[in-house]
Design a protein around this motif. Structure first.
Motif, mmCIF file in Angstrom:
data_model
loop_
_atom_site.group_PDB
_atom_site.id
_atom_site.type_symbol
_atom_site.label_atom_id
_atom_site.label_comp_id
_atom_site.label_asym_id
_atom_site.label_seq_id
_atom_site.Cartn_x
_atom_site.Cartn_y
_atom_site.Cartn_z
ATOM 1 N N VAL A 138 -6.363 -3.051 6.863
ATOM 2 C CA VAL A 138 -5.760 -2.642 5.589
ATOM 3 C C VAL A 138 -6.597 -1.545 4.935
ATOM 4 O O VAL A 138 -6.044 -0.579 4.391
ATOM 5 C CB VAL A 138 -5.564 -3.857 4.658
ATOM 6 N N ALA A 139 -7.923 -1.654 5.004
ATOM 7 C CA ALA A 139 -8.779 -0.605 4.438
ATOM 8 C C ALA A 139 -8.546 0.721 5.157
ATOM 9 O O ALA A 139 -8.470 1.784 4.522
ATOM 10 C CB ALA A 139 -10.244 -1.015 4.530
ATOM 11 N N VAL A 179 -3.146 6.423 4.370
ATOM 12 C CA VAL A 179 -2.085 6.702 3.405
ATOM 13 C C VAL A 179 -2.574 7.719 2.371
ATOM 14 O O VAL A 179 -1.859 8.677 2.049
ATOM 15 C CB VAL A 179 -1.598 5.407 2.723
ATOM 16 N N GLU A 180 -3.785 7.535 1.880
ATOM 17 C CA GLU A 180 -4.333 8.489 0.920
ATOM 18 C C GLU A 180 -4.442 9.875 1.537
ATOM 19 O O GLU A 180 -4.058 10.868 0.910
ATOM 20 C CB GLU A 180 -5.692 8.016 0.414
ATOM 21 N N THR A 215 -5.168 2.116 4.116
ATOM 22 C CA THR A 215 -5.294 2.695 2.778
ATOM 23 C C THR A 215 -5.844 4.110 2.867
ATOM 24 O O THR A 215 -5.331 5.035 2.236
ATOM 25 C CB THR A 215 -6.204 1.822 1.896
ATOM 26 N N SER A 216 -6.868 4.286 3.679
ATOM 27 C CA SER A 216 -7.465 5.603 3.863
ATOM 28 C C SER A 216 -6.463 6.578 4.481
ATOM 29 O O SER A 216 -6.350 7.728 4.041
ATOM 30 C CB SER A 216 -8.710 5.479 4.746
ATOM 31 N N GLU A 222 7.613 7.805 0.835
ATOM 32 C CA GLU A 222 6.829 6.612 1.180
ATOM 33 C C GLU A 222 7.180 6.146 2.596
ATOM 34 O O GLU A 222 6.304 5.726 3.350
ATOM 35 C CB GLU A 222 7.090 5.502 0.165
ATOM 36 N N LEU A 262 3.951 3.394 -3.471
ATOM 37 C CA LEU A 262 3.060 3.996 -4.469
ATOM 38 C C LEU A 262 3.622 3.954 -5.877
ATOM 39 O O LEU A 262 2.862 3.890 -6.849
ATOM 40 C CB LEU A 262 2.736 5.439 -4.071
ATOM 41 N N LEU A 317 0.822 -1.215 0.000
ATOM 42 C CA LEU A 317 0.000 0.000 0.000
ATOM 43 C C LEU A 317 0.853 1.260 0.000
ATOM 44 O O LEU A 317 0.469 2.277 -0.571
ATOM 45 C CB LEU A 317 -0.914 0.023 1.236
#
Length: 122
Positions: A106-107, A113-114, A110-111, A25, A15, A12
């Motif tokens: 993980v979801a 990191v975004e 992901t949020s 990163e 990038l 994740l």
């Protein structure tokens, strides 16, 4: 299972898909790592709450019971189908609490990191 989870997190954060983390990163990894243990712990506690019979597996009926207890609507048919698909199971089967916890973690990562990339990396 632990190495698989670490691989997911690194995937994740990588990038540019280079197979390594560059400085930006790595900075995102540090920011996420600070919150990761707390996130995983909170999700694990919720999964334990959902696992009504404490067999380390949850089914969609147990999730609906937990949602009902919390005053929320039951899962819609499309939500039930999507969750079963994400877990690689059929709607009438049980899901591993560990796999469900990792999926939600993980979801959330992901949020995070975004969000981090939107606010810190240009």
């Amino acid at each position: 299972e632990g190495l698989h989870f670490v691989g997911l997190v690194f995937g994740l954060l990588d990038l540019d898909m280079s197979g390594a983390l560059d400085f930006k990163e790595f900075a995102a990894f540090c920011a996420v790592s600070i919150a990761l243990q707390d996130i995983h712990h909170q999700i694990a506690r919720f999964a334990d709450f959902v696992d009504d019979n404490h067999n380390l597996f949850v089914d969609l009926d147990e999730i609906d019971l937990a949602l009902e207890y919390l005053g929320e609507d039951h899962l819609s048919p499309s939500d039930r189908e999507a969750l079963a698909s994400l877990m690689g199971e059929h709607e009438d089967e049980e899901f591993s609490v560990l796999e469900l916890t990792n999926l939600i973690t993980v979801a959330k990562i992901t949020s995070l990191v975004e969000d981090y990339h939107l606010s810190h990396i240009k």
